[in-house]
Design a protein around this motif. Structure first.
Motif, PDB file in Angstrom:
ATOM      1  N   LYS A 200      15.781 -29.053 -15.056  1.00 34.13           N
ATOM      2  CA  LYS A 200      15.700 -29.889 -16.242  1.00 34.13           C
ATOM      3  C   LYS A 200      15.178 -29.070 -17.429  1.00 34.13           C
ATOM      4  CE  LYS A 200      14.264 -34.115 -15.831  1.00 34.13           C
ATOM      5  NZ  LYS A 200      13.405 -35.320 -15.654  1.00 34.13           N
ATOM      6  N   SER A 201      14.169 -28.244 -17.189  1.00 38.06           N
ATOM      7  CA  SER A 201      13.652 -27.379 -18.256  1.00 38.06           C
ATOM      8  C   SER A 201      14.721 -26.396 -18.713  1.00 38.06           C
ATOM      9  CB  SER A 201      12.417 -26.608 -17.766  1.00 38.06           C
ATOM     10  OG  SER A 201      11.314 -27.460 -17.606  1.00 38.06           O
ATOM     11  N   LEU A 202      15.475 -25.840 -17.768  1.00 33.93           N
ATOM     12  CA  LEU A 202      16.542 -24.900 -18.119  1.00 33.93           C
ATOM     13  C   LEU A 202      17.652 -25.595 -18.901  1.00 33.93           C
ATOM     14  CD1 LEU A 202      16.761 -22.940 -14.744  1.00 33.93           C
ATOM     15  CD2 LEU A 202      15.669 -22.191 -16.863  1.00 33.93           C
ATOM     16  N   ASN A 203      17.963 -26.833 -18.534  1.00 36.18           N
ATOM     17  CA  ASN A 203      18.997 -27.586 -19.258  1.00 36.18           C
ATOM     18  C   ASN A 203      18.588 -27.839 -20.700  1.00 36.18           C
ATOM     19  OD1 ASN A 203      20.807 -27.791 -17.125  1.00 36.18           O
ATOM     20  ND2 ASN A 203      19.898 -29.681 -16.344  1.00 36.18           N
ATOM     21  N   ILE A 204      17.316 -28.151 -20.904  1.00 36.36           N
ATOM     22  CA  ILE A 204      16.838 -28.399 -22.265  1.00 36.36           C
ATOM     23  C   ILE A 204      16.890 -27.118 -23.085  1.00 36.36           C
ATOM     24  CG2 ILE A 204      14.777 -28.944 -23.619  1.00 36.36           C
ATOM     25  CD1 ILE A 204      14.115 -31.078 -21.568  1.00 36.36           C
ATOM     26  N   LEU A 205      16.463 -25.999 -22.489  1.00 32.60           N
ATOM     27  CA  LEU A 205      16.544 -24.716 -23.196  1.00 32.60           C
ATOM     28  C   LEU A 205      18.003 -24.372 -23.520  1.00 32.60           C
ATOM     29  CD1 LEU A 205      13.911 -22.662 -21.181  1.00 32.60           C
ATOM     30  CD2 LEU A 205      13.675 -23.522 -23.509  1.00 32.60           C
ATOM     31  N   LYS A 231      25.219 -21.388 -16.165  1.00 33.23           N
ATOM     32  CA  LYS A 231      25.450 -21.250 -14.737  1.00 33.23           C
ATOM     33  C   LYS A 231      24.978 -19.870 -14.266  1.00 33.23           C
ATOM     34  CE  LYS A 231      29.419 -24.379 -14.449  1.00 33.23           C
ATOM     35  NZ  LYS A 231      30.855 -24.507 -14.108  1.00 33.23           N
ATOM     36  N   GLY A 232      24.482 -19.834 -13.038  1.00 29.82           N
ATOM     37  CA  GLY A 232      23.986 -18.589 -12.497  1.00 29.82           C
ATOM     38  C   GLY A 232      22.499 -18.401 -12.694  1.00 29.82           C
ATOM     39  N   VAL A 233      21.899 -19.261 -13.509  1.00 28.57           N
ATOM     40  CA  VAL A 233      20.464 -19.180 -13.764  1.00 28.57           C
ATOM     41  C   VAL A 233      19.731 -20.309 -13.055  1.00 28.57           C
ATOM     42  CG1 VAL A 233      18.676 -19.249 -15.551  1.00 28.57           C
ATOM     43  CG2 VAL A 233      20.803 -18.007 -15.967  1.00 28.57           C
ATOM     44  N   LYS A 234      20.343 -21.482 -13.044  1.00 25.95           N
ATOM     45  CA  LYS A 234      19.683 -22.654 -12.448  1.00 25.95           C
ATOM     46  C   LYS A 234      19.517 -22.478 -10.939  1.00 25.95           C
ATOM     47  CE  LYS A 234      21.442 -25.796 -15.975  1.00 25.95           C
ATOM     48  NZ  LYS A 234      22.144 -24.752 -16.739  1.00 25.95           N
ATOM     49  N   LEU A 235      18.497 -23.131 -10.417  1.00 21.50           N
ATOM     50  CA  LEU A 235      18.202 -23.059  -8.989  1.00 21.50           C
ATOM     51  C   LEU A 235      19.116 -24.004  -8.219  1.00 21.50           C
ATOM     52  CD1 LEU A 235      14.300 -23.030  -9.040  1.00 21.50           C
ATOM     53  CD2 LEU A 235      15.870 -21.105  -9.118  1.00 21.50           C
ATOM     54  N   ASP A 236      19.459 -23.611  -7.014  1.00 21.33           N
ATOM     55  CA  ASP A 236      20.274 -24.478  -6.159  1.00 21.33           C
ATOM     56  C   ASP A 236      19.457 -25.698  -5.758  1.00 21.33           C
ATOM     57  OD1 ASP A 236      22.441 -22.792  -6.225  1.00 21.33           O
ATOM     58  OD2 ASP A 236      21.835 -21.683  -4.445  1.00 21.33           O
ATOM     59  N   THR A 237      20.101 -26.856  -5.815  1.00 25.94           N
ATOM     60  CA  THR A 237      19.439 -28.100  -5.443  1.00 25.94           C
ATOM     61  C   THR A 237      20.208 -28.751  -4.321  1.00 25.94           C
ATOM     62  OG1 THR A 237      18.632 -28.448  -7.692  1.00 25.94           O
ATOM     63  CG2 THR A 237      18.675 -30.361  -6.256  1.00 25.94           C
ATOM     64  N   ASP A 238      19.527 -28.991  -3.211  1.00 24.30           N
ATOM     65  CA  ASP A 238      20.141 -29.699  -2.089  1.00 24.30           C
ATOM     66  C   ASP A 238      20.087 -31.185  -2.395  1.00 24.30           C
ATOM     67  OD1 ASP A 238      21.028 -30.780   0.236  1.00 24.30           O
ATOM     68  OD2 ASP A 238      19.636 -29.709   1.553  1.00 24.30           O
ATOM     69  N   ARG A 239      21.221 -31.762  -2.742  1.00 22.26           N
ATOM     70  CA  ARG A 239      21.247 -33.171  -3.123  1.00 22.26           C
ATOM     71  C   ARG A 239      20.891 -34.090  -1.952  1.00 22.26           C
ATOM     72  NH1 ARG A 239      23.130 -33.814  -8.130  1.00 22.26           N
ATOM     73  NH2 ARG A 239      24.279 -32.097  -9.080  1.00 22.26           N
ATOM     74  N   ARG A 240      20.905 -33.551  -0.760  1.00 23.35           N
ATOM     75  CA  ARG A 240      20.526 -34.361   0.395  1.00 23.35           C
ATOM     76  C   ARG A 240      19.019 -34.340   0.603  1.00 23.35           C
ATOM     77  NH1 ARG A 240      23.932 -31.088   4.623  1.00 23.35           N
ATOM     78  NH2 ARG A 240      22.849 -29.504   3.409  1.00 23.35           N
TER      79      ARG A 240
END
Length: 472
Positions: A200-205, A231-240
């Motif tokens: 979320k912080s990366l998206n705002i930046l 893309k390539g900077v954000k952390l992988d998120t396991d949606r499960r």
């Protein structure tokens, strides 16, 4: 709440929040200058050396002096920003022709919107999240020009944020990021931050950078420009992956609803009168979020003229804020809430002269839009830990929402239905707003299938409970 009727300039709420951030950053840089420690501007110094081709030994006096020169410039810049914040006219220096504006300059432009008709400004909640993201990035890499921020810097920043747990004590909330990372082992007992929060912080930046790019501020960057937070900077998120906040167990609920607030009429001062009684019950039997419940008005507890179903109207009317578009919904009252006395409570407010637009919780002080029930939230956490005795940090007010979801599954409600009831943007995408998905009558029938915990069944609200005169 003051409104900006012209659509131009900055609202008083944004001005206040931005001013607090400026004062904090100015103090950080001034403190570094007083200590003659240029670590805070290390990223700026490295970028300067890389751009000019200069080579300096990091252990040399020359390297230290160069850092101090940059630090002095930062201190002076924040002094000027504070003067502007206080109303003095201070001209903004033209950005470097080939590296674009600094992050702080891009942030200042982003937060006021594009200025075009119909363009959106960030909400107060988004602004606070942006203030946090910009502050943390500046603490880690300095107030770099956008053209000097690389994807490697973005990844390094994301990994640094991942080392800072949630639930920091108040004494550490303003500690610079580099110092917090050094305390990683000391803070290992706290819950880890979720990758979604970091993203979320990366998206705002990324949005701040995109705004500067759209305005032409990065057109002259040699070799073209690529958003360093894409893309390539954000952390992988396991949606499960499960939300770290856990539902309350049957024993937890027995402890919560077995104390004086619910049994003896106690009304602790911090609990804001009847809000102490009703907000936990409503959260358990509606799945609504704390902020949604705190902002309810008398008119938002209403009866549907067509079906006769009583419901909570959760939306944005009357200046209220909601988390997402899918959060706008009508939630039918569980029959147990009627049995306990919610409609009697509402009728009492109306009989006492409450207007339709008045708060459903007269003693609850609604604060900033980003966290409407901030003080009440702190009270509830103390209540849960000290009065009730639930010390598990994964169990908080939001756990009522998880508990309702679990009870809905146990009652056989399919996922799309309880997503519609709770305003959760689940995988089905059905029942997310007014006039779509499920009718109110059908939703009420499904809500009634949810079995009420035994400890709640016998509760009955009284306007003059035995503990009415006792204040804790």
């Amino acid at each position: 709440m003051p409104l900006n009727l012209t659509g131009r300039g900055m609202s008083s709420e944004l001005h206040e929040a931005y001013g607090e951030e400026l004062e904090m950053l100015a103090a950080d840089f001034a403190s570094a200058q007083a200590r003659q420690d240029p670590t805070i501007v290390q990223a700026d110094l490295k970028a300067l050396l890389q751009r000019t081709g200069a080579v300096l030994d990091p252990s040399s006096d020359e390297y230290h002096e160069a850092g101090l020169a940059i630090l002095r410039a930062h201190v002076r810049a924040y002094e000027l920003k504070l003067e502007r914040q206080r109303g003095k006219i201070v001209a903004t220096p033209a950005p470097s022709a080939d590296r674009g504006p600094k992050l702080s300059e891009a942030f200042e432009a982003w937060k006021t919107g594009s200025g075009t008709r119909g363009s959106r400004k960030p909400s107060p909640k988004t602004l606070l999240e942006a203030v946090y993201a910009v502050r943390r990035f500046t603490e880690w890499h300095g107030d770099a020009r956008l053209g000097d921020i690389t994807r490697a810097m973005g990844r390094e920043f994301a990994l640094a944020l991942a080392k800072v747990p949630t639930g920091l004590p108040d004494s550490l909330r303003q500690t610079p990021l580099r110092e917090l990372v050094k305390k990683e082992k000391e803070l290992a007992h706290l819950p880890p931050v979720h990758s979604g929060t970091i993203n979320k912080s990366l998206n705002i930046l990324s949005a701040i950078v995109s705004h500067a790019e759209a305005g032409g501020g990065l057109d002259a960057v040699p070799g073209g420009f690529r958003n360093p937070f894409g893309k390539g900077v954000k952390l992988d998120t396991d949606r499960r992956e499960a939300d770290p906040r856990q539902p309350f167990s049957a024993a937890d609920l027995k402890s919560i609803f077995g104390v004086g607030v619910f049994r003896d009429g106690d009304r602790p001062t911090g609990g804001a009168g009847e809000a102490a009684y009703w907000l936990p019950l409503l959260a358990l039997l509606s799945g609504a979020r704390q902020g949604e419940l705190a902002q309810l008005r008398v008119m938002d507890l209403a009866e549907d003229a067509e079906s006769g179903v009583w419901y909570l109207d959760i939306g944005t009317a009357g200046g209220r804020s909601i988390k997402t578009a899918s959060s706008q919904r009508r939630v039918p009252l569980h029959p147990a809430l009627v049995d306990i006395g919610l409609l009697r409570y509402r009728a009492g407010l109306v009989a006492a002269g409450a207007k339709p637009e008045a708060s459903l919780w007269p003693a609850l002080n609604i604060e900033r839009e980003a966290q409407p029930a901030g003080a009440w939230s702190k009270w509830f956490t103390r209540f849960l830990r000290k009065t009730v005795g639930i010390e598990d940090p994964t169990k908080v007010f939001h756990s009522f929402r998880h508990t309702l979801k679990r009870m809905a599954r146990d009652a056989g409600l399919h996922e799309e239905m309880h997503d519609a009831l709770t305003g959760h943007a689940g995988g089905g995408g059905v029942g997310r707003g007014y006039g779509r998905g499920f009718g109110l009558k059908a939703m009420a029938a499904e809500m009634a299938k949810i079995e009420v915990p035994e400890v709640v069944r016998g509760l009955r609200w009284s306007a003059t409970g035995p503990g009415e005169a006792r204040r804790q």
